[in-house]
Scaffold this motif. Structure first.
Motif, short mmCIF file in Angstrom:
data_model
loop_
_atom_site.label_atom_id
_atom_site.label_comp_id
_atom_site.label_asym_id
_atom_site.label_seq_id
_atom_site.Cartn_x
_atom_site.Cartn_y
_atom_site.Cartn_z
N UNK A 68 0.84 -1.21 0.00
CA UNK A 68 0.00 0.00 0.00
C UNK A 68 0.87 1.26 0.00
N UNK A 69 1.87 1.29 0.87
CA UNK A 69 2.77 2.44 0.91
C UNK A 69 3.52 2.62 -0.42
N UNK A 70 4.03 1.53 -0.94
CA UNK A 70 4.75 1.60 -2.22
C UNK A 70 3.85 2.04 -3.36
N UNK A 71 2.62 1.53 -3.38
CA UNK A 71 1.67 1.93 -4.42
C UNK A 71 1.32 3.41 -4.32
N UNK A 72 1.16 3.90 -3.10
CA UNK A 72 0.87 5.33 -2.91
C UNK A 72 2.05 6.18 -3.38
N UNK A 73 3.27 5.74 -3.08
CA UNK A 73 4.46 6.47 -3.53
C UNK A 73 4.58 6.49 -5.05
N UNK A 74 4.35 5.35 -5.67
CA UNK A 74 4.42 5.27 -7.13
C UNK A 74 3.34 6.14 -7.76
N UNK A 75 2.12 6.09 -7.20
CA UNK A 75 1.04 6.92 -7.73
C UNK A 75 1.35 8.40 -7.64
N UNK A 76 1.89 8.82 -6.50
CA UNK A 76 2.24 10.24 -6.32
C UNK A 76 3.34 10.67 -7.28
N UNK A 77 4.38 9.88 -7.41
CA UNK A 77 5.48 10.23 -8.30
C UNK A 77 5.03 10.21 -9.77
N UNK A 78 4.19 9.25 -10.13
CA UNK A 78 3.69 9.18 -11.51
C UNK A 78 2.81 10.39 -11.83
N UNK A 79 1.92 10.72 -10.88
CA UNK A 79 1.05 11.89 -11.09
C UNK A 79 1.87 13.17 -11.23
N UNK A 80 2.90 13.30 -10.42
CA UNK A 80 3.76 14.49 -10.51
C UNK A 80 4.49 14.53 -11.84
N UNK A 81 4.96 13.39 -12.29
CA UNK A 81 5.66 13.32 -13.58
C UNK A 81 4.72 13.70 -14.73
N UNK A 82 3.49 13.19 -14.69
CA UNK A 82 2.56 13.48 -15.77
C UNK A 82 2.05 14.92 -15.74
N UNK A 83 1.91 15.48 -14.54
CA UNK A 83 1.38 16.85 -14.41
C UNK A 83 2.42 17.90 -14.74
N UNK A 84 3.67 17.61 -14.44
CA UNK A 84 4.73 18.60 -14.64
C UNK A 84 5.11 18.60 -16.09
#
Length: 182
Positions: free
Chosen positions: A166-182
């Motif tokens: 769960x923690x790893x999935x949340x981290x990956x989701x946050x980093x992916x969202x930041x990558x796609x938004x930036x």
């Protein structure tokens, strides 16, 4: 050898010997339980420290981006970039904000010369941070890394594999969202 000879060679069993071996086994079990508890407590402290460090590292920028009430908001057109920062003129969007000929924004892979970005000015400075969804996500990138690191500690050290996922999935989701938004 006669059957009586074999039985006479056996050691007699004593109640005291059995009791001392039960005490030794209980002592070993208690020691093992104490070591397991100590390891779990240490890993819980380490994972909590990692998560607190992630929040601490993110909050320095996130507070300016998320709590924008009363802050100067506008746009910056990046005209020049150095090794660590980029500069450009600031155009205000919020009431009470004044135009500035030069503000400084941190140089990242998302900041390019010639582009215009919505920004928030840090109080009492000429430094700006990106605002909007991209700015919010980018400001929480350190927390995403902390979630990934804590997931390894939780899954491996605490042996809580589901919580680690769960923690790893949340981290990956946050980093992916930041990558796609930036």
């Amino acid at each position: 050898m006669p059957a009586t000879a074999v039985s006479s060679r056996r050691r007699p069993t004593h109640r005291g010997h059995r009791a001392s071996s039960r005490r030794a086994a209980a002592s070993r079990n208690a020691s093992a339980a104490a070591l397991r508890f100590g390891r779990s407590a240490a890993m819980a402290v380490v994972s909590a420290l990692i998560l607190v460090a992630g929040v601490w590292g993110s909050w320095g920028t996130a507070q300016h981006v998320m709590l924008t009430k009363g802050r100067e908001q506008g746009t910056v057109e990046v005209t020049r970039c150095g090794e660590e920062s980029c500069t450009g003129p600031y155009t205000p969007l919020s009431p009470g904000s004044t135009p500035r000929p030069r503000v400084v924004i941190e140089k990242t892979v998302a900041v390019r010369t010639g582009q215009t970005y919505t920004v928030v000015i840090k109080p009492a400075s000429d430094e700006v941070v990106r605002s909007g969804p991209a700015g919010v996500l980018y400001s929480w990138v350190p927390m995403g890394g902390a979630l990934l690191l804590a997931s390894v500690v939780v899954a491996g050290g605490l042996r809580r594999v589901r919580a680690g996922w769960v923690l790893g999935g949340a981290g990956v989701a946050l980093l992916t969202a930041a990558f796609l938004a930036v």
